[in-house]
Design a protein around this motif. Structure first.
Motif, mmCIF file in Angstrom:
data_model
loop_
_atom_site.group_PDB
_atom_site.id
_atom_site.type_symbol
_atom_site.label_atom_id
_atom_site.label_comp_id
_atom_site.label_asym_id
_atom_site.label_seq_id
_atom_site.Cartn_x
_atom_site.Cartn_y
_atom_site.Cartn_z
ATOM 1 N N UNK A 83 -18.914 8.761 -60.767
ATOM 2 C CA UNK A 83 -20.123 9.551 -60.977
ATOM 3 C C UNK A 83 -21.314 9.081 -60.176
ATOM 4 N N UNK A 84 -21.193 7.950 -59.489
ATOM 5 C CA UNK A 84 -22.305 7.431 -58.713
ATOM 6 C C UNK A 84 -23.252 6.588 -59.540
ATOM 7 N N UNK A 118 -22.340 6.932 -65.753
ATOM 8 C CA UNK A 118 -21.340 5.965 -66.211
ATOM 9 C C UNK A 118 -20.054 6.669 -66.618
ATOM 10 N N UNK A 119 -19.837 7.857 -66.094
ATOM 11 C CA UNK A 119 -18.636 8.622 -66.404
ATOM 12 C C UNK A 119 -17.384 7.807 -66.075
ATOM 13 N N UNK A 120 -16.621 7.459 -67.098
ATOM 14 C CA UNK A 120 -15.379 6.691 -66.950
ATOM 15 C C UNK A 120 -15.598 5.332 -66.299
ATOM 16 N N UNK A 121 -16.755 4.750 -66.480
ATOM 17 C CA UNK A 121 -17.028 3.414 -65.969
ATOM 18 C C UNK A 121 -17.163 2.449 -67.128
ATOM 19 N N UNK A 122 -16.377 1.382 -67.114
ATOM 20 C CA UNK A 122 -16.358 0.425 -68.215
ATOM 21 C C UNK A 122 -16.389 -0.995 -67.687
ATOM 22 N N UNK A 123 -17.232 -1.820 -68.271
ATOM 23 C CA UNK A 123 -17.169 -3.251 -67.972
ATOM 24 C C UNK A 123 -15.867 -3.823 -68.515
ATOM 25 N N UNK A 124 -15.567 -3.479 -69.772
ATOM 26 C CA UNK A 124 -14.316 -3.902 -70.413
ATOM 27 C C UNK A 124 -13.720 -2.677 -71.076
ATOM 28 N N UNK A 125 -12.437 -2.471 -70.892
ATOM 29 C CA UNK A 125 -11.760 -1.390 -71.593
ATOM 30 C C UNK A 125 -10.547 -1.948 -72.328
ATOM 31 N N UNK A 126 -10.420 -1.581 -73.592
ATOM 32 C CA UNK A 126 -9.232 -1.912 -74.389
ATOM 33 C C UNK A 126 -8.419 -0.635 -74.535
ATOM 34 N N UNK A 127 -7.118 -0.732 -74.290
ATOM 35 C CA UNK A 127 -6.286 0.463 -74.218
ATOM 36 C C UNK A 127 -5.129 0.363 -75.198
ATOM 37 N N UNK A 143 -25.174 -7.970 -74.599
ATOM 38 C CA UNK A 143 -26.337 -7.219 -74.125
ATOM 39 C C UNK A 143 -25.829 -6.181 -73.141
ATOM 40 N N UNK A 144 -26.065 -4.896 -73.448
ATOM 41 C CA UNK A 144 -25.535 -3.813 -72.633
ATOM 42 C C UNK A 144 -26.668 -2.861 -72.293
ATOM 43 N N UNK A 145 -26.985 -2.747 -71.029
ATOM 44 C CA UNK A 145 -28.068 -1.893 -70.557
ATOM 45 C C UNK A 145 -27.470 -0.736 -69.771
ATOM 46 N N UNK A 146 -27.497 0.466 -70.363
ATOM 47 C CA UNK A 146 -26.977 1.669 -69.716
ATOM 48 C C UNK A 146 -28.099 2.629 -69.351
ATOM 49 N N UNK A 147 -29.318 2.134 -69.273
ATOM 50 C CA UNK A 147 -30.459 3.011 -69.031
ATOM 51 C C UNK A 147 -30.517 3.535 -67.602
ATOM 52 N N UNK A 148 -29.719 2.998 -66.702
ATOM 53 C CA UNK A 148 -29.707 3.510 -65.324
ATOM 54 C C UNK A 148 -29.030 4.875 -65.245
ATOM 55 N N UNK A 149 -28.328 5.268 -66.298
ATOM 56 C CA UNK A 149 -27.501 6.460 -66.236
ATOM 57 C C UNK A 149 -28.138 7.627 -66.978
#
Length: 588
Positions: A274-275, A279-288, A326-332
């Motif tokens: 998504x650029x 954060x479309x489908x962007x994860x620092x950590x993903x559990x599956x 600490x998770x900052x997603x404000x760029x998106x």
């Protein structure tokens, strides 16, 4: 079609697809997140408590250097090349249960990357309970030194590096620990410490491969600590799945033992399909989870900035402890979520029992703005999914989180915690001491800032939220509901509490909660900015266990015993300021 092509095709199909002492002891006993002190290898984690960065090793069994050679003996004076971390290398058979030091410098692994979702450019075997495999950065003298070694996968103008077919369905991880490909090797009892990963595409690290048939379920512990993940990018033609720094596949450790621990890591400035504004489908950590139950996961003391979310994908995930991040997603402007999904039910997964908790996290979201891919915005703390058959099945505790929505459109969905009505999750939701601060009212698609079913909560009190513009949503039955068609909204805490009680749920919801705007100190950096200022609403207005019999404490992430949130190291020019090293939960 060769073996590698067959694997790529299979993966293409796959992509469609405190202070609360009693609850902590129960969590440890039931969810198998922590390994017993007696079982931990000396020198890897300090005792009696585990400290993420307390590596005390001063020597390694083998050394690797950017200028090393495979034919060397692997000593400090004559180190190996990075290719020794490939199964096909003759040195690789010596690695299991050994300490491997990466000497300072950049290791360019782009030419070694694979066009496959599970096969790493490098593979690392596990060890045993008495002899863990340990891969870490070292200084020129051969002593442990975090983040002196960088594994760089960017090559030939491509994130994820060169592979024979160019950008394609998937680009492989830099490092994998899946136990099978290209030949079987031991899993678990592995620590990765203080390594920088950069230039990757689809994955930085893949731990486990059972969900795609590329390895067995992992039962032994794996720790990733003190690492840095940055510079992820997306190539035209790459597969559009969940790009991530760390992929964690099904873990099923024995009761009372650690599964996968990711702690004291820094994720920053990573970009996916998504650029920079999505954060479309962007994860620092993903559990599956997917087709195999996954439990025994602990993600804590991590700092995530411009790197998406900490995410639990598909059903079958339980027994997770996500705390002090600490998770900052404000760029998106799109998909501005922080801790998303971790759904435990859905599909064929029934009867899950491992309890989970989400606590002492600082989550910053831009809220739900226009253009969010049809209005979809992953919530900040979310425990269920859409459609029939989904619902949180296991005991879950959500406490002492600070969620700040900075957007000007609509407010964040703080948590969606609807337990399925016919299993062990019923009456097992505990939500207390959380702060929700927002300068925007409403919620995405009017689903509410908080969503649950009437019979999910056991405790829901001592929270702080804006005095107006907040909505609570109730769905009638999490076994068979769709957020899009069936939920009732309440615009006051009192009306929400009444509806829960009338519907057969508990009384006293939000009875001691506070409707006000908190005042933060705005001093320091990252999570420190969100400490409550003296005299702020929420100071001393919480309860250590969410009930009137608990000990008074502050609301939010810095209340109820927290001394550190996020990671605590310096890398490059950027300092992560936190007051103390992390002290994780002790075995009772």
């Amino acid at each position: 079609m060769g073996m590698k092509g067959a694997k790529a095709s299979r993966h293409k199909v796959h992509s469609l697809a405190t202070r609360v002492d009693l609850s902590r002891r129960d969590f440890i006993k039931q969810s198998a997140l922590l390994v017993g002190v007696s079982a931990m290898p000396l020198g890897i984690l300090s005792l009696p408590s585990r400290r993420a960065h307390a590596q005390t090793l001063t020597t390694f069994d083998y050394y690797i250097s950017p200028t090393g050679t495979d034919s060397n003996p692997g000593t400090l004076a004559s180190p190996w090349a990075i290719t020794s971390l490939q199964v096909s290398n003759t040195n690789w058979s010596k690695l299991a249960g050994k300490r491997i030091g990466l000497l300072p410098g950049t290791y360019n692994v782009g030419s070694m990357m694979e066009n496959d979702a599970s096969t790493g450019a490098l593979q690392i075997p596990g060890g045993s309970s008495s002899s863990w495999t340990y891969l870490a950065s070292a200084d020129a003298s051969g002593n442990y030194s975090p983040r002196t070694a960088t594994l760089n996968a960017f090559a030939n103008g491509l994130y994820g590096g060169f592979h024979s077919t160019g950008p394609g369905v998937y680009d492989g991880p830099i490092l994998s620990h899946v136990g099978r490909w290209p030949k079987p090797y031991p899993l678990g009892y592995l620590t990765l410490d203080g390594i920088v990963f950069t230039g990757f595409s689809y994955k930085g690290i893949r731990i486990g491969g059972a969900s795609s048939g590329d390895g067995p379920v992992i039962t032994g512990p794996v720790t990733v600590q003190n690492c840095e993940f940055t510079g992820q990018g997306f190539n035209t033609g790459d597969g559009q799945d969940n790009g991530n720094s760390i992929w964690v596949d099904p873990f099923q450790p024995p009761i009372g033992q650690q599964g996968c621990l990711v702690t004291n890591c820094w994720f920053h400035d990573n970009v996916w399909e998504g650029g920079a504004t999505s954060a479309d489908h962007l994860n620092a950590i993903i559990a599956f989870g997917f087709t195999t139950e996954c439990y025994g996961l602990e993600f804590c003391y991590n700092t995530v900035v411009k790197s998406g979310s900490i995410y639990g994908k598909e059903g079958g995930i339980s027994g997770v402890n996500v705390h002090h991040n600490y998770i900052d997603a404000t760029a998106y402007a799109v998909y501005s979520g922080c801790i998303a999904d971790f759904m435990s039910g859905g599909g064929t997964f029934n009867g899950l029992t491992h309890p989970s908790s989400f606590h002492h996290n600082v989550c910053l979201s831009s809220g739900s703005g226009a253009g969010s891919s049809g209005g979809m915005m992953f919530p900040t703390l979310r425990q269920t999914a859409y459609g029939s058959g989904y619902g949180w099945q296991t005991p879950v505790t959500i406490y002492n989180n600070t969620v700040v929505c900075v957007g000007a459109n609509t407010g964040a969905m703080v948590f969606d915690a609807a337990c399925a009505q016919d299993n062990s999750g019923l009456g097992q939701l505990r939500a207390f001491n959380n702060i929700y601060a927002s300068n925007a009212g409403g919620s995405w698609n009017n689903y509410g800032n908080f969503l649950t079913t009437v019979k999910s909560p056991a405790v829901w009190d001592y929270n702080l939220f804006p005095s107006s513009g907040v909505t609570w949503a109730i769905v009638p039955d999490a076994n068979n509901f769709s957020l899009c068609t069936s939920h009732s909204l309440y615009t006051s805490a009192a009306s929400f509490a009444s509806a829960v009680a009338v519907g057969g749920g508990i009384a006293g919801i939000e009875a001691h909660s506070v409707a006000a705007a908190p005042k933060f100190t705005n001093t320091g950096s990252y999570a420190e900015l969100y400490k409550l200022a003296s005299g702020s609403a929420g100071v001393g207005q919480g309860s250590s266990d969410g009930t009137p019999s608990g000990t008074p404490c502050d609301l939010g992430a810095w209340g109820n015993g927290a001394t550190q949130i996020g990671c605590n190291f310096t890398s490059g020019a950027q300092t992560i300021n936190t007051p103390m090293p992390p002290t994780l939960l002790k075995v009772a």
